[in-house]
Scaffold this motif. Structure first.
Motif, PDB file in Angstrom:
ATOM      1  N   MET A 240       0.804  -1.215   0.000  1.00  0.00           N
ATOM      2  CA  MET A 240       0.000   0.000   0.000  1.00  0.00           C
ATOM      3  C   MET A 240       0.843   1.273   0.000  1.00  0.00           C
ATOM      4  N   LEU A 241       2.045   1.229   0.536  1.00  0.00           N
ATOM      5  CA  LEU A 241       2.854   2.451   0.561  1.00  0.00           C
ATOM      6  C   LEU A 241       3.154   2.906  -0.863  1.00  0.00           C
ATOM      7  N   ALA A 242       3.773   2.046  -1.663  1.00  0.00           N
ATOM      8  CA  ALA A 242       4.123   2.422  -3.030  1.00  0.00           C
ATOM      9  C   ALA A 242       2.883   2.578  -3.903  1.00  0.00           C
ATOM     10  N   LEU A 243       1.865   1.752  -3.659  1.00  0.00           N
ATOM     11  CA  LEU A 243       0.664   1.783  -4.488  1.00  0.00           C
ATOM     12  C   LEU A 243      -0.155   3.042  -4.270  1.00  0.00           C
ATOM     13  N   ALA A 244      -0.349   3.429  -3.007  1.00  0.00           N
ATOM     14  CA  ALA A 244      -1.325   4.464  -2.693  1.00  0.00           C
ATOM     15  C   ALA A 244      -0.723   5.809  -2.307  1.00  0.00           C
ATOM     16  N   LEU A 245       0.519   5.832  -1.844  1.00  0.00           N
ATOM     17  CA  LEU A 245       1.081   7.088  -1.339  1.00  0.00           C
ATOM     18  C   LEU A 245       1.078   8.205  -2.385  1.00  0.00           C
ATOM     19  N   PRO A 246       1.469   7.941  -3.645  1.00  0.00           N
ATOM     20  CA  PRO A 246       1.423   9.053  -4.617  1.00  0.00           C
ATOM     21  C   PRO A 246       0.037   9.676  -4.742  1.00  0.00           C
ATOM     22  N   THR A 247      -1.013   8.849  -4.721  1.00  0.00           N
ATOM     23  CA  THR A 247      -2.374   9.373  -4.819  1.00  0.00           C
ATOM     24  C   THR A 247      -2.735  10.188  -3.587  1.00  0.00           C
ATOM     25  N   VAL A 248      -2.351   9.701  -2.424  1.00  0.00           N
ATOM     26  CA  VAL A 248      -2.645  10.408  -1.177  1.00  0.00           C
ATOM     27  C   VAL A 248      -1.958  11.768  -1.156  1.00  0.00           C
ATOM     28  N   VAL A 249      -0.685  11.795  -1.503  1.00  0.00           N
ATOM     29  CA  VAL A 249       0.085  13.039  -1.422  1.00  0.00           C
ATOM     30  C   VAL A 249      -0.405  14.055  -2.445  1.00  0.00           C
ATOM     31  N   VAL A 250      -0.585  13.626  -3.693  1.00  0.00           N
ATOM     32  CA  VAL A 250      -0.893  14.567  -4.771  1.00  0.00           C
ATOM     33  C   VAL A 250      -2.378  14.944  -4.789  1.00  0.00           C
ATOM     34  N   ILE A 251      -3.268  13.951  -4.603  1.00  0.00           N
ATOM     35  CA  ILE A 251      -4.706  14.218  -4.734  1.00  0.00           C
ATOM     36  C   ILE A 251      -5.346  14.545  -3.387  1.00  0.00           C
ATOM     37  N   GLN A 252      -5.130  13.682  -2.394  1.00  0.00           N
ATOM     38  CA  GLN A 252      -5.791  13.893  -1.105  1.00  0.00           C
ATOM     39  C   GLN A 252      -5.238  15.101  -0.366  1.00  0.00           C
ATOM     40  N   LEU A 253      -3.904  15.270  -0.391  1.00  0.00           N
ATOM     41  CA  LEU A 253      -3.273  16.320   0.409  1.00  0.00           C
ATOM     42  C   LEU A 253      -2.840  17.529  -0.412  1.00  0.00           C
ATOM     43  N   ASP A 254      -2.857  17.406  -1.745  1.00  0.00           N
ATOM     44  CA  ASP A 254      -2.399  18.490  -2.619  1.00  0.00           C
ATOM     45  C   ASP A 254      -1.002  18.959  -2.208  1.00  0.00           C
ATOM     46  N   ALA A 255      -0.150  17.994  -1.882  1.00  0.00           N
ATOM     47  CA  ALA A 255       1.218  18.287  -1.442  1.00  0.00           C
ATOM     48  C   ALA A 255       2.184  18.075  -2.609  1.00  0.00           C
ATOM     49  N   PRO A 256       3.417  18.572  -2.494  1.00  0.00           N
ATOM     50  CA  PRO A 256       4.383  18.409  -3.594  1.00  0.00           C
ATOM     51  C   PRO A 256       4.757  16.953  -3.826  1.00  0.00           C
ATOM     52  N   ALA A 257       4.963  16.582  -5.096  1.00  0.00           N
ATOM     53  CA  ALA A 257       5.245  15.197  -5.457  1.00  0.00           C
ATOM     54  C   ALA A 257       6.584  14.724  -4.908  1.00  0.00           C
ATOM     55  N   TRP A 258       7.520  15.662  -4.657  1.00  0.00           N
ATOM     56  CA  TRP A 258       8.831  15.231  -4.141  1.00  0.00           C
ATOM     57  C   TRP A 258       8.702  14.549  -2.785  1.00  0.00           C
ATOM     58  N   LEU A 259       7.615  14.841  -2.075  1.00  0.00           N
ATOM     59  CA  LEU A 259       7.420  14.227  -0.767  1.00  0.00           C
ATOM     60  C   LEU A 259       7.302  12.706  -0.896  1.00  0.00           C
ATOM     61  N   VAL A 260       6.687  12.238  -1.986  1.00  0.00           N
ATOM     62  CA  VAL A 260       6.559  10.799  -2.219  1.00  0.00           C
ATOM     63  C   VAL A 260       7.932  10.158  -2.352  1.00  0.00           C
ATOM     64  N   SER A 261       8.781  10.747  -3.190  1.00  0.00           N
ATOM     65  CA  SER A 261      10.131  10.203  -3.391  1.00  0.00           C
ATOM     66  C   SER A 261      10.917  10.182  -2.088  1.00  0.00           C
ATOM     67  N   GLY A 262      10.811  11.254  -1.317  1.00  0.00           N
ATOM     68  CA  GLY A 262      11.546  11.310  -0.056  1.00  0.00           C
ATOM     69  C   GLY A 262      11.139  10.205   0.899  1.00  0.00           C
ATOM     70  N   ILE A 263       9.834   9.955   0.995  1.00  0.00           N
ATOM     71  CA  ILE A 263       9.337   8.909   1.900  1.00  0.00           C
ATOM     72  C   ILE A 263       9.755   7.523   1.416  1.00  0.00           C
ATOM     73  N   LEU A 264       9.609   7.269   0.123  1.00  0.00           N
ATOM     74  CA  LEU A 264       9.961   5.952  -0.412  1.00  0.00           C
ATOM     75  C   LEU A 264      11.458   5.682  -0.293  1.00  0.00           C
ATOM     76  N   VAL A 265      12.282   6.690  -0.570  1.00  0.00           N
ATOM     77  CA  VAL A 265      13.734   6.510  -0.445  1.00  0.00           C
ATOM     78  C   VAL A 265      14.113   6.260   1.009  1.00  0.00           C
ATOM     79  N   GLY A 266      13.515   7.020   1.924  1.00  0.00           N
ATOM     80  CA  GLY A 266      13.810   6.819   3.342  1.00  0.00           C
ATOM     81  C   GLY A 266      13.452   5.423   3.803  1.00  0.00           C
ATOM     82  N   ASN A 267      12.293   4.941   3.390  1.00  0.00           N
ATOM     83  CA  ASN A 267      11.888   3.579   3.738  1.00  0.00           C
ATOM     84  C   ASN A 267      12.869   2.557   3.180  1.00  0.00           C
ATOM     85  N   THR A 268      13.290   2.746   1.930  1.00  0.00           N
ATOM     86  CA  THR A 268      14.222   1.814   1.298  1.00  0.00           C
ATOM     87  C   THR A 268      15.550   1.769   2.030  1.00  0.00           C
TER      88      THR A 268
END
Length: 414
Positions: A240-268
């Motif tokens: 669910m993190l990789a599948l849904a996080l981009p949608t949550v950040v961009v659509i639900q929160l209207d936040a910058p897309a770089w936030l997705v990359s930062g979270i995924l890289v940190g998790n990795t």
């Protein structure tokens, strides 16, 4: 006259470090191609995106019977040849992807890759279990599963970064995409050769015959089937993190897309660095209890995502970061401990079949996951996360009930 006795030295494992290194190389190949997704085939051919999606779906359907066959073959011949076969199929699939010109080529490349993926996941855990069985002393199986998880996560991260750098420049043409596919194919070819030449693990003929008959035993093993069902919830949580996080950040929160990359890289980064040491410290505890804690962590991760709203950027970032720590902690322990429990709960004679069938929990999650998220998200943005939290709560109850019915030696590592 004394008749001497002939003793047979049990087969010994070798090449554990080489196996882990090969898994890194294998995962770099996956990481190179993973960021391209559907875009790859639209860049190297004129095939419409909709048709590409249909062809990939058809290819994925063809992998569904693979675990049944792979598990039986692993019990008969050992898992190592099948892992090598998986690498060869991967290499052939990515090579074909680099040469593709039309729909038929896309289907061939996708089928080869899908078969490689399913053969790999249906046999790699059996290979690691066989390897640990052939080592002297009391080696922790979960610890080796932890190293495998770390190596694969690190490889995916390296490959993804390399592809990101390559395609970041404007005007990237089709030839660059083809070269990435050829690079991925080379990684899998190297991994196949290395495992075939340098890795040895006992297993095979002593475990049974290459028939599907052993699955009748599995179908009567209600606790193990229950374990597969519970793990399907955990598998859904992991994707669910990789599948849904981009949608949550961009659509639900209207936040910058770089936030997705930062979270995924940190998790990795965290998963690739700490999994094995953490799992080693968890060895005194019951595997079922560790997995129950992981489920509670996933439930705790889901709740903040259900309540986040746009226009609150001052607290969105810290809440997302803190929630992701919970997700990462759950993921760190789930991958090796669940594999260790599945291997230990399986009878040795049919361990290949059991572990291959266990992978259907991940297949089910991959099939259900996109529809689960998008359908509930369309009703209310927070609904998929509340549903996921509830599912993990139910999984804890089910897991603790299964604990009394699973083989007692399987509950602890060692």
């Amino acid at each position: 006259m004394t008749v001497g006795r002939t003793t047979t030295t049990p087969p010994r494992s070798r090449g554990g470090a080489v196996l882990i290194g090969a898994l890194v190389v294998d995962s770099i190949g996956n990481g190179l191609f993973l960021p391209l997704g559907l875009i790859f085939f639209t860049r190297v051919t004129d095939v419409p995106l909709a048709l590409v999606g249909v062809l990939l779906s058809v290819a994925n359907l063809m992998q569904l019977p693979v675990p049944l066959v792979a598990g039986a073959l692993a019990d008969r011949f050992g898992a190592r040849p099948l892992v090598v076969l998986a690498q060869v199929l991967h290499a052939a699939g990515y090579l074909a992807a680099g040469l593709v010109t039309g729909p038929a080529g896309i289907l061939v490349a996708a089928v080869l890759t899908a078969l490689g993926v399913r053969f790999f996941w249906s046999t790699i855990f059996t290979l690691i279990a066989d390897y640990v069985d052939g080592r002297p002393g009391t080696t922790s199986r979960d610890y080796w599963y932890g190293w495998a998880s770390m190596s694969r996560t690190a490889g995916l991260g390296i490959g993804g970064v390399l592809t990101g750098i390559v395609i970041a420049s404007p005007g990237t043409d089709a030839d660059v995409f083809r070269m990435i596919a050829f690079g991925a194919a080379a990684c899998f070819a190297v991994a196949a050769v290395v495992i075939a030449v340098a890795v040895r693990a006992p297993g095979g003929t002593a475990h049974g015959t290459a028939t599907l008959a052993g699955y009748r035993e599995l179908l009567r093993d209600r606790p193990y089937l229950g374990l597969i069902g519970v793990n399907a919830v955990f598998a859904l949580s992991t994707i669910m993190l990789a599948l849904a996080l981009p949608t949550v950040v961009v659509i639900q929160l209207d936040a910058p897309a770089w936030l997705v990359s930062g979270i995924l890289v940190g998790n990795t980064v965290v998963v690739s660095l700490v999994t094995a040491p953490v799992v080693l410290r968890l060895r005194p505890y019951r595997r079922t209890r560790v997995l129950a804690v992981a489920a509670l962590l996933w439930a705790s991760w889901s709740v903040p995502l259900a309540v986040l709203r746009p226009g609150q950027s001052w607290w969105v970032v810290p809440v997302l970061a803190g929630a992701t720590v919970l997700y990462t902690a759950a993921s760190v322990v789930h991958a090796p401990v669940s594999a260790g429990l599945a291997a230990a709960a399986a009878p040795l004679a049919t361990r290949g079949r059991y572990l291959a069938t266990f992978q259907y929990s991940f297949t089910l999650a991959e099939i259900v996951g996109p529809g689960f998220f998008t359908t509930l998200f369309a009703i209310r943005h927070g609904l998929p996360w509340l549903a996921l939290a509830a599912l993990n709560g139910l999984a804890v109850v089910a897991l603790l009930a299964l604990e009394r019915r699973l083989p007692a030696p399987a509950l602890r590592d060692g």
